[in-house]
Motif scaffolding. Structure first.
Motif, PDB file in Angstrom:
ATOM      1  N   ARG A  95     -22.638 -20.800 -27.633  1.00 37.39           N
ATOM      2  CA  ARG A  95     -23.986 -20.217 -27.696  1.00 37.39           C
ATOM      3  C   ARG A  95     -24.104 -19.224 -28.852  1.00 37.39           C
ATOM      4  NH1 ARG A  95     -26.128 -19.164 -21.485  1.00 37.39           N
ATOM      5  NH2 ARG A  95     -25.741 -21.281 -20.724  1.00 37.39           N
ATOM      6  N   PHE A  96     -23.049 -18.438 -29.021  1.00 39.25           N
ATOM      7  CA  PHE A  96     -23.099 -17.454 -30.100  1.00 39.25           C
ATOM      8  C   PHE A  96     -23.100 -18.134 -31.462  1.00 39.25           C
ATOM      9  CE2 PHE A  96     -20.796 -14.867 -33.219  1.00 39.25           C
ATOM     10  CZ  PHE A  96     -21.717 -13.840 -33.350  1.00 39.25           C
ATOM     11  N   LEU A  97     -22.292 -19.183 -31.606  1.00 36.72           N
ATOM     12  CA  LEU A  97     -22.243 -19.894 -32.882  1.00 36.72           C
ATOM     13  C   LEU A  97     -23.610 -20.472 -33.229  1.00 36.72           C
ATOM     14  CD1 LEU A  97     -20.284 -20.737 -35.119  1.00 36.72           C
ATOM     15  CD2 LEU A  97     -19.851 -22.842 -33.850  1.00 36.72           C
ATOM     16  N   LEU A  98     -24.283 -21.050 -32.245  1.00 40.86           N
ATOM     17  CA  LEU A  98     -25.635 -21.580 -32.467  1.00 40.86           C
ATOM     18  C   LEU A  98     -26.588 -20.461 -32.871  1.00 40.86           C
ATOM     19  CD1 LEU A  98     -27.804 -23.786 -32.312  1.00 40.86           C
ATOM     20  CD2 LEU A  98     -27.972 -23.334 -29.850  1.00 40.86           C
ATOM     21  N   TYR A  99     -26.512 -19.337 -32.176  1.00 38.28           N
ATOM     22  CA  TYR A  99     -27.403 -18.217 -32.461  1.00 38.28           C
ATOM     23  C   TYR A  99     -27.152 -17.654 -33.857  1.00 38.28           C
ATOM     24  CZ  TYR A  99     -29.826 -13.755 -31.881  1.00 38.28           C
ATOM     25  OH  TYR A  99     -30.667 -12.665 -32.043  1.00 38.28           O
ATOM     26  N   ALA A 100     -25.872 -17.462 -34.206  1.00 37.25           N
ATOM     27  CA  ALA A 100     -25.535 -16.887 -35.512  1.00 37.25           C
ATOM     28  C   ALA A 100     -25.964 -17.805 -36.647  1.00 37.25           C
ATOM     29  CB  ALA A 100     -24.028 -16.610 -35.590  1.00 37.25           C
ATOM     30  N   SER A 131     -18.401 -17.595 -43.703  1.00 40.92           N
ATOM     31  CA  SER A 131     -18.067 -16.542 -42.744  1.00 40.92           C
ATOM     32  C   SER A 131     -18.875 -16.661 -41.462  1.00 40.92           C
ATOM     33  CB  SER A 131     -18.314 -15.161 -43.367  1.00 40.92           C
ATOM     34  OG  SER A 131     -17.555 -15.000 -44.546  1.00 40.92           O
ATOM     35  N   GLY A 132     -20.165 -16.957 -41.602  1.00 38.53           N
ATOM     36  CA  GLY A 132     -21.046 -16.965 -40.439  1.00 38.53           C
ATOM     37  C   GLY A 132     -20.730 -18.050 -39.446  1.00 38.53           C
ATOM     38  N   SER A 133     -20.079 -19.128 -39.891  1.00 44.29           N
ATOM     39  CA  SER A 133     -19.802 -20.241 -38.986  1.00 44.29           C
ATOM     40  C   SER A 133     -18.558 -20.014 -38.141  1.00 44.29           C
ATOM     41  CB  SER A 133     -19.627 -21.526 -39.799  1.00 44.29           C
ATOM     42  OG  SER A 133     -18.523 -21.414 -40.674  1.00 44.29           O
ATOM     43  N   GLN A 134     -17.709 -19.044 -38.486  1.00 41.34           N
ATOM     44  CA  GLN A 134     -16.466 -18.892 -37.743  1.00 41.34           C
ATOM     45  C   GLN A 134     -16.044 -17.445 -37.510  1.00 41.34           C
ATOM     46  OE1 GLN A 134     -13.044 -20.210 -40.071  1.00 41.34           O
ATOM     47  NE2 GLN A 134     -14.322 -20.414 -41.886  1.00 41.34           N
ATOM     48  N   TYR A 135     -16.253 -16.553 -38.468  1.00 39.71           N
ATOM     49  CA  TYR A 135     -15.659 -15.230 -38.329  1.00 39.71           C
ATOM     50  C   TYR A 135     -16.338 -14.338 -37.286  1.00 39.71           C
ATOM     51  CZ  TYR A 135     -12.346 -16.166 -42.000  1.00 39.71           C
ATOM     52  OH  TYR A 135     -11.308 -16.696 -42.710  1.00 39.71           O
ATOM     53  N   LEU A 140     -15.430 -11.865 -31.984  1.00 44.20           N
ATOM     54  CA  LEU A 140     -15.799 -11.814 -30.571  1.00 44.20           C
ATOM     55  C   LEU A 140     -14.595 -12.133 -29.687  1.00 44.20           C
ATOM     56  CD1 LEU A 140     -17.773 -11.852 -28.165  1.00 44.20           C
ATOM     57  CD2 LEU A 140     -18.265 -14.238 -28.744  1.00 44.20           C
ATOM     58  N   ARG A 141     -13.902 -13.215 -30.006  1.00 46.12           N
ATOM     59  CA  ARG A 141     -12.749 -13.616 -29.190  1.00 46.12           C
ATOM     60  C   ARG A 141     -11.604 -12.607 -29.296  1.00 46.12           C
ATOM     61  NH1 ARG A 141     -13.080 -20.083 -30.733  1.00 46.12           N
ATOM     62  NH2 ARG A 141     -14.659 -20.607 -29.161  1.00 46.12           N
ATOM     63  N   THR A 142     -11.403 -12.067 -30.498  1.00 47.56           N
ATOM     64  CA  THR A 142     -10.325 -11.097 -30.668  1.00 47.56           C
ATOM     65  C   THR A 142     -10.649  -9.791 -29.956  1.00 47.56           C
ATOM     66  OG1 THR A 142      -9.918 -12.071 -32.853  1.00 47.56           O
ATOM     67  CG2 THR A 142      -8.832  -9.998 -32.378  1.00 47.56           C
ATOM     68  N   LEU A 143     -11.912  -9.387 -29.967  1.00 46.69           N
ATOM     69  CA  LEU A 143     -12.308  -8.180 -29.242  1.00 46.69           C
ATOM     70  C   LEU A 143     -12.096  -8.343 -27.743  1.00 46.69           C
ATOM     71  CD1 LEU A 143     -15.603  -7.040 -31.031  1.00 46.69           C
ATOM     72  CD2 LEU A 143     -13.550  -5.667 -30.694  1.00 46.69           C
ATOM     73  N   THR A 144     -12.479  -9.510 -27.238  1.00 44.71           N
ATOM     74  CA  THR A 144     -12.282  -9.774 -25.810  1.00 44.71           C
ATOM     75  C   THR A 144     -10.801  -9.765 -25.464  1.00 44.71           C
ATOM     76  OG1 THR A 144     -14.278 -11.159 -25.814  1.00 44.71           O
ATOM     77  CG2 THR A 144     -12.799 -11.386 -23.947  1.00 44.71           C
ATOM     78  N   SER A 145     -10.020 -10.398 -26.330  1.00 41.32           N
ATOM     79  CA  SER A 145      -8.570 -10.412 -26.124  1.00 41.32           C
ATOM     80  C   SER A 145      -7.993  -8.995 -26.194  1.00 41.32           C
ATOM     81  CB  SER A 145      -7.912 -11.309 -27.175  1.00 41.32           C
ATOM     82  OG  SER A 145      -6.518 -11.279 -27.071  1.00 41.32           O
ATOM     83  N   LEU A 146      -8.496  -8.201 -27.141  1.00 40.86           N
ATOM     84  CA  LEU A 146      -8.025  -6.819 -27.284  1.00 40.86           C
ATOM     85  C   LEU A 146      -8.326  -6.006 -26.039  1.00 40.86           C
ATOM     86  CD1 LEU A 146      -6.872  -4.501 -28.985  1.00 40.86           C
ATOM     87  CD2 LEU A 146      -9.171  -4.166 -29.948  1.00 40.86           C
ATOM     88  N   LEU A 147      -9.484  -6.242 -25.447  1.00 44.02           N
ATOM     89  CA  LEU A 147      -9.837  -5.523 -24.218  1.00 44.02           C
ATOM     90  C   LEU A 147      -8.827  -5.838 -23.118  1.00 44.02           C
ATOM     91  CD1 LEU A 147     -11.876  -3.731 -22.722  1.00 44.02           C
ATOM     92  CD2 LEU A 147     -13.112  -5.820 -22.107  1.00 44.02           C
ATOM     93  N   GLU A 312      -9.644  -7.605 -40.508  1.00 39.71           N
ATOM     94  CA  GLU A 312      -9.754  -8.702 -41.479  1.00 39.71           C
ATOM     95  C   GLU A 312     -11.013  -9.530 -41.234  1.00 39.71           C
ATOM     96  OE1 GLU A 312      -7.447 -12.797 -42.902  1.00 39.71           O
ATOM     97  OE2 GLU A 312      -6.551 -11.493 -41.379  1.00 39.71           O
ATOM     98  N   PHE A 313     -11.237  -9.921 -39.977  1.00 40.06           N
ATOM     99  CA  PHE A 313     -12.385 -10.768 -39.673  1.00 40.06           C
ATOM    100  C   PHE A 313     -13.689 -10.043 -39.983  1.00 40.06           C
ATOM    101  CE2 PHE A 313      -9.635 -12.897 -36.178  1.00 40.06           C
ATOM    102  CZ  PHE A 313      -8.930 -13.581 -37.162  1.00 40.06           C
ATOM    103  N   ASN A 314     -13.692  -8.713 -39.750  1.00 45.62           N
ATOM    104  CA  ASN A 314     -14.911  -7.950 -40.036  1.00 45.62           C
ATOM    105  C   ASN A 314     -15.211  -7.889 -41.522  1.00 45.62           C
ATOM    106  OD1 ASN A 314     -16.622  -6.922 -38.004  1.00 45.62           O
ATOM    107  ND2 ASN A 314     -14.971  -5.659 -37.230  1.00 45.62           N
ATOM    108  N   LEU A 315     -14.172  -7.964 -42.344  1.00 48.95           N
ATOM    109  CA  LEU A 315     -14.414  -8.046 -43.783  1.00 48.95           C
ATOM    110  C   LEU A 315     -15.236  -9.294 -44.099  1.00 48.95           C
ATOM    111  CD1 LEU A 315     -10.904  -7.011 -45.162  1.00 48.95           C
ATOM    112  CD2 LEU A 315     -12.998  -5.665 -45.271  1.00 48.95           C
ATOM    113  N   TYR A 316     -14.909 -10.391 -43.422  1.00 48.95           N
ATOM    114  CA  TYR A 316     -15.651 -11.634 -43.635  1.00 48.95           C
ATOM    115  C   TYR A 316     -17.032 -11.567 -42.975  1.00 48.95           C
ATOM    116  CZ  TYR A 316     -11.306 -13.653 -45.350  1.00 48.95           C
ATOM    117  OH  TYR A 316     -10.177 -13.910 -46.083  1.00 48.95           O
TER     118      TYR A 316
END
Length: 601
Positions: A95-100, A131-135, A140-147, A312-316
């Protein structure tokens, strides 16, 4: 990290409920391993105590069943939560990929034509597309994993603090080098990729030339295939070598700091063993602390690595937001005026100047012109004289530098863009050829009427495209072009008739035709002009053509040279003046006469 709050808002806008569910599942599944470790400690301690007390096997088993059952339940629960988390993450990601991507496409539509004529813009667009198609999704996934990693790490620290604060120090010492290496090489990798943008676009262009149908004939006829493939390979090989060098350096640095992690782990292990030997802790404590430290070390390193990855991902991601932050200059006013219907006074251009972005000299200079509501104007001049540019200004694809363009004494900038363009029907020489159905190719000229078959068919008849369409197996449902299965390609003249039908779909009061008969044969051209006379009755019409048979039908002819109007009048008046128009007309007429006398057709 400044883009994190903006990214969070973007994710929340895409799927707020799923985001909350994903976070709760991640937290829950991350805390269960901590509870499992503690249950394991209790089991070991109870086994040791019962064995040392000489408890019978049956009694020992009976007393261990509740703890073992609880441990089993926790393991099953964790497996279920992990699967639910994986499912939710996948749905949220989709859903997020479609929205972005939709946000990116909407922004692309908003931006001015001038943006697309800048190489710097295409670099920004290319980086945003990459960048918009993947980063954003990776962040999002890394933040969730970090939590989840953080929750697990805190739980493990709670267990370890019961043993010794020194363990925490060992954890930090062993984890920080991994974090430093991750951040350092993330930064290098990003700037390497960003620096390669223009070259990567060039390589992609070579790939496009080798695979797109419009280049196929020349690539083969001029034997360009091997040369272009080599150019593509050289650029990509240079990228690979630079990436390989960076990866090698990172691997060496990472291997070096693994020694620090090993020292930290075995230092803590030795400390626990010493406490066991001293009788300060139990065997269960030994298993708990060793397992906790090993998992905490792993979780701590994973946390810091996740932070490095987020960096790194935020740079992209910043490149994605860089594109979204571009602002169009040609915009609708806050309080737009309604486009006058019907036109009463017509169009006025007063002392108009225009310079293309990046150009040093103006393309149009001191243009002044008045056009009646039902007048047909032909624009004539050599290539580069400013004809098409003038028409682009009428549709506000660009805004003028100075001067004034008004319709019924209302400035073009006072109208809502959609309202202005709805009242102007346009067919440019480089009109779009959509790889869609015939009905769509025509219906796009008036989107609200796209499903109205009678109107589409009438527009095709008006443009002389009906005979072309009737010859197609699926008629108006035929897919045009060879991009998709079952598509049918048309000749240049046939495509132009379809493009004209699109222009005739419009109910606009102003009609612009830029080289409308460039790819049409002489017989079809004569037939089309007769239709023009009928269809443009009551409309303001602008024609651009190099064929003077087209030009002569206009009420007035405007001659441009180097961005200025140098002559204006009817065909007869301009011929009588013997100026630039008369010169061009006689040259074209002479070429036809010469061909006729020499027997050429």
């Amino acid at each position: 990290m400044r883009d994190l709050p903006r990214l969070r808002r973007l994710v929340w806008a895409a799927a707020p409920r799923l985001l909350l569910v994903s976070l709760l599942l991640t937290l829950s599944s991350s805390l269960l391993p901590v509870a499992q470790l503690y249950i394991g400690k209790l089991i070991v301690d109870q086994v040791v105590a019962l064995v040392a007390g000489g408890t019978a096997i049956a009694a020992l088993i009976q007393q261990l069943i509740p703890l073992v059952s609880l441990g089993f339940g926790l393991m099953v629960g964790q497996a279920i939560l992990q699967q639910l988390d994986s499912y939710t993450t996948q749905i949220l990601g989709d859903r997020f990929l479609l929205y972005a991507n939709t946000q990116l496409l909407n922004q692309a539509v908003r931006l001015d034509l001038a943006h697309y004529e800048s190489s710097e813009f295409h670099d920004i667009l290319n980086r945003a597309q990459q960048s918009g198609s993947q980063y954003p999704l990776r962040v999002l996934r890394t933040l969730t994993s970090l939590l989840g990693q953080t929750a697990r790490f805190v739980g493990l620290l709670a267990l370890l603090l019961r043993f010794s604060p020194l363990v925490i120090l060992l954890l930090l010492i062993s984890a920080i080098p991994t974090f430093w290496v991750g951040v350092r090489f993330s930064d290098r990798r990003f700037w390497m990729t960003r620096r390669q943008t223009s070259s990567r676009r060039l390589a992609d262009y070579f790939g496009e030339v080798l695979t797109e149908p419009q280049y196929v004939k020349e690539v083969r006829l001029f034997n360009l295939g091997d040369h272009l493939a080599k150019q593509y390979q050289d650029i990509r090989e240079a990228f690979n070598q630079e990436s390989q060098l960076l990866a090698r350096r990172q691997a060496i640095a990472q291997s070096s700091i693994e020694l620090v992690a090993a020292v930290g782990f075995y230092g803590a292990y030795a400390l626990v063993l010493w406490q066991v030997i001293q009788g300060a802790v139990t065997i269960g404590d030994l298993t708990l602390y060793v397992g906790s430290f090993q998992q905490a070390q792993s979780a701590g390193a994973a946390m810091l690595l996740s932070i490095a990855n987020i960096y790194e991902f935020n740079l992209y991601v910043s490149q994605y937001f860089e594109f979204l932050d571009l602002t169009p200059k040609v915009v609708s006013p806050p309080r737009p005026k309604a486009f006058p219907t019907p036109l009463r006074e017509g169009l006025v251009m007063e002392n108009v100047y225009f310079t293309y972005p990046g150009a040093k000299a103006p393309t149009l200079k001191n243009i002044s012109l008045t056009v009646g509501p039902r007048e047909c104007i032909a624009l004539v001049g050599l290539n580069g004289s400013g004809k098409t540019t003038l028409l682009k200004l009428l549709t506000r694809l660009y805004d003028i530098d100075r001067g004034r363009i008004a319709v019924d004494d209302i400035s073009l900038s006072a109208f809502r863009l959609s309202d202005l363009r709805r009242n102007i029907g346009v067919l440019f020489q480089d009109f779009a050829r959509y790889a869609l159905s015939v009905g769509d190719n025509i219906g796009f000229g008036n989107l609200p009427m796209r499903q109205q078959t009678p109107q589409i068919q009438q527009a095709a008849v008006d443009a002389g495209a009906d005979s072309v369409i009737e010859a197609l197996d699926q008629g108006y449902q035929t897919i045009l072009g060879k991009m998709f299965s079952g598509g049918v390609d048309l000749s240049g003249g046939q495509w132009q008739k379809v493009g004209l039908a699109r222009a005739f779909m419009s109910q606009a009061q102003i009609l612009i035709l830029d080289e409308p008969t460039a790819a049409v044969d002489a017989i079809a051209e004569h037939d089309l002009f007769q239709r023009f006379r009928q269809l443009t009755q009551g409309k303001m019409t602008f024609l651009v053509s190099h064929r003077f048979s087209t030009v002569r039908m206009a009420d007035r002819i405007v001659v441009l040279d180097q961005g200025q109007i140098i002559e204006m009048g009817t065909h007869e008046q301009l011929m009588a003046e013997s100026g630039r128009y008369a010169e061009m007309f006689r040259l074209q007429a002479a070429s036809y006469t010469t061909e006729s006398k020499s027997g050429k057709v």
